[in-house]
Enzyme design. Structure first.
Site, PDB file in Angstrom:
ATOM      1  N   HIS A 208      48.693 -17.591 -20.477  1.00  0.00           N
ATOM      2  CA  HIS A 208      49.576 -16.905 -19.033  1.00  0.00           C
ATOM      3  C   HIS A 208      49.133 -17.381 -17.721  1.00  0.00           C
ATOM      4  CE1 HIS A 208      45.393 -14.925 -19.161  1.00  0.00           C
ATOM      5  NE2 HIS A 208      45.277 -14.169 -18.394  1.00  0.00           N
TER       6      HIS A 208
HETATM    7  N1  UDP Z   1      44.039  -9.144 -24.914  1.00  0.00           N
HETATM    8  C1  UDP Z   1      44.632  -8.420 -25.136  1.00  0.00           C
HETATM    9  N2  UDP Z   1      45.584  -8.419 -26.010  1.00  0.00           N
HETATM   10  C2  UDP Z   1      46.266  -9.012 -25.537  1.00  0.00           C
HETATM   11  C3  UDP Z   1      45.952 -10.512 -24.693  1.00  0.00           C
HETATM   12  C4  UDP Z   1      44.378 -10.001 -24.775  1.00  0.00           C
HETATM   13  O1  UDP Z   1      43.484  -7.279 -25.658  1.00  0.00           O
HETATM   14  O2  UDP Z   1      47.682  -8.820 -25.975  1.00  0.00           O
HETATM   15  C5  UDP Z   1      42.706  -9.060 -24.015  1.00  0.00           C
HETATM   16  C6  UDP Z   1      41.581  -9.629 -24.967  1.00  0.00           C
HETATM   17  O3  UDP Z   1      40.929  -9.752 -25.094  1.00  0.00           O
HETATM   18  C7  UDP Z   1      40.294  -9.841 -24.053  1.00  0.00           C
HETATM   19  C8  UDP Z   1      41.592  -9.307 -22.271  1.00  0.00           C
HETATM   20  O4  UDP Z   1      42.555  -9.140 -22.806  1.00  0.00           O
HETATM   21  O5  UDP Z   1      39.332  -9.311 -23.849  1.00  0.00           O
HETATM   22  C9  UDP Z   1      41.617 -10.379 -21.541  1.00  0.00           C
HETATM   23  O6  UDP Z   1      42.627 -10.270 -21.082  1.00  0.00           O
HETATM   24  P1  UDP Z   1      43.242 -11.713 -20.032  1.00  0.00           P
HETATM   25  O7  UDP Z   1      43.364 -12.562 -20.794  1.00  0.00           O
HETATM   26  O8  UDP Z   1      44.530 -11.000 -19.325  1.00  0.00           O
HETATM   27  O9  UDP Z   1      42.842 -11.531 -18.524  1.00  0.00           O
HETATM   28  P2  UDP Z   1      41.671 -13.066 -18.389  1.00  0.00           P
HETATM   29  O10 UDP Z   1      40.452 -13.052 -19.453  1.00  0.00           O
HETATM   30  O11 UDP Z   1      41.941 -14.375 -18.403  1.00  0.00           O
HETATM   31  O12 UDP Z   1      40.964 -12.962 -16.861  1.00  0.00           O
END
Ligand code: UDP
Length: 359
Positions: A208
């Site tokens: 994403h």
């Molecule tokens: N996550 C979730 N459901 C999903 C995708 C991600 O609960 O369908 C959780 C994932 O396990 C993690 C968090 O959301 O704890 C990460 O979010 P994201 O990947 O959106 O952001 P980033 O970590 O890259 O800032």
């Protein structure tokens, strides 16, 4: 002590839930919750409040679906009003989103102390909106809670010891959340059965980051790699709304097993059951390690360098051949966790203890 907590995006709900839990029952802490509205779909927002037991936000700003400038500007304006009316002792912000920057800036301009959880991370890529947000937020924070030693040394090398702020290495609150919710996930989640998945027989993928979705060349290359992998493996991919829109716009079709974004408990169940994790998410790179899975990261650099240094994670950029080769190599390879990288799940307690002792 009155704390105004600002959240807005999925990973912030998870981080704030861990810290708020550590505040519970401690005398003298009054937490007021602001949801900026940055993530607003039920499966990107309300499901996290329900599953993680986060109280209803005291202020819901409903600001979303705007350009970076417009979104950050609107948030700044609205958070300023909340800070003025709530008069907190400090404002607590998480991670690296527009909500983080707007919260920090609104508070700082009103001479209210800013506490940044997940401070000091750097990708050294200023083209990433997250990198801009985190550098600016760190610079105007009064207390910087760093998840890793690398984060502390990043701040030191930027001269933060000359600024009027406190830097504390407390470990990673995401590990607290992963450990705390793992039992609930094992008990409650039915996602594996619902999707007809057997433990160890699928790979989990998320994709994403704007650097991948908004660059047609990179997205094409990653889709080609994932489609090649999907001929060999079951690749389960909870599809982020931004990626869905980018795929539609570019007329690309992903052959992976696409599912709706899932709640955190289902995500943990998927992580627990997966064989390998493929991702461009910050959080997932560490969660793969928490759940003893190798990670293949579809980025050119990572803030979580220790996962790569210790061989738990490999960066493949947006190169389809490297992606396929790395996944092939990780598939079926036994995972040996021989080091504690993120503090062992006590970060939120350390934050609460430190705040009470020092603020
Ligand atoms: N996550 C979730 N459901 C999903 C995708 C991600 O609960 O369908 C959780 C994932 O396990 C993690 C968090 O959301 O704890 C990460 O979010 P994201 O990947 O959106 O952001 P980033 O970590 O890259 O800032």
């Amino acid at each position: 002590m009155k704390i105004l907590t600002i959240v807005g995006a999925r990973p912030q709900f998870i981080k704030a839930a861990a810290v708020s839990r550590a505040f519970t029952g401690r005398e003298g802490i009054d937490e007021v919750l602001v949801h900026t509205g940055q993530h607003f779909d039920d499966n990107m927002s309300s499901i996290f409040f329900e599953q993680l037991g986060i109280p209803r936000p005291d202020h819901h700003l409903e600001i979303h679906s705007l350009s970076h400038g417009a979104m950050t500007g609107r948030m700044l304006e609205e958070i300023e009003k909340v800070v003025l009316s709530e008069k907190p002792d400090f404002v607590m912000v998480y991670g690296d989103t527009n909500s983080t920057l707007a919260g920090a800036l609104a508070a700082r301009k009103l001479h209210v102390d800013v506490v940044h959880v997940e401070a000091g991370l750097r990708s050294f890529d200023m083209a990433m909106p997250e990198e801009v947000n985190r550098i600016l937020t760190d610079r105007i924070s009064n207390v910087l809670y760093c998840p890793t030693d690398t984060a502390v040394s990043n701040l030191e090398s930027e001269g933060f010891e000359n600024y009027d702020c406190r830097i504390v290495q407390c470990g990673d609150v995401m590990e607290d959340a992963a450990l705390y919710y793992a039992d609930q996930a094992r008990e409650c989640s039915t996602v594996l059965d619902d999707e007809g998945l057997a433990t160890g027989e699928f790979h989990l993928c998320t994709l994403h980051r704007a650097e991948n979705t908004d660059d047609p060349g990179r997205l094409q290359e990653l889709v080609a790699g994932l489609n090649a992998l999907s001929r060999k493996y079951t690749i389960v991919l909870p599809l982020h709304p931004r990626t869905r829109i980018a795929l539609e716009k570019q007329g690309l079709s992903l052959d992976a097993r696409l599912i709706q974004p899932v709640g955190y408990l289902d995500m943990i169940a998927l992580l627990d059951g997966a064989s390998v994790v493929l991702t461009d998410s910050g959080g997932l790179q560490k969660e793969a390690y928490f759940f003893n899975k190798y990670c293949v990261t579809m980025r050119d650099q990572t803030e979580w360098v220790e996962t790569v240094e210790h061989g738990f994670n490999v960066l493949v950029g947006a190169d389809r051949e490297k992606l396929v080769a790395a996944v092939d190599q990780a598939s079926g390879k036994p995972f040996v966790r021989n080091i504690e990288l993120y503090g062992g799940g006590r970060a939120a307690e350390r934050i609460a203890d430190d705040l009470i002792a020092n603020v």
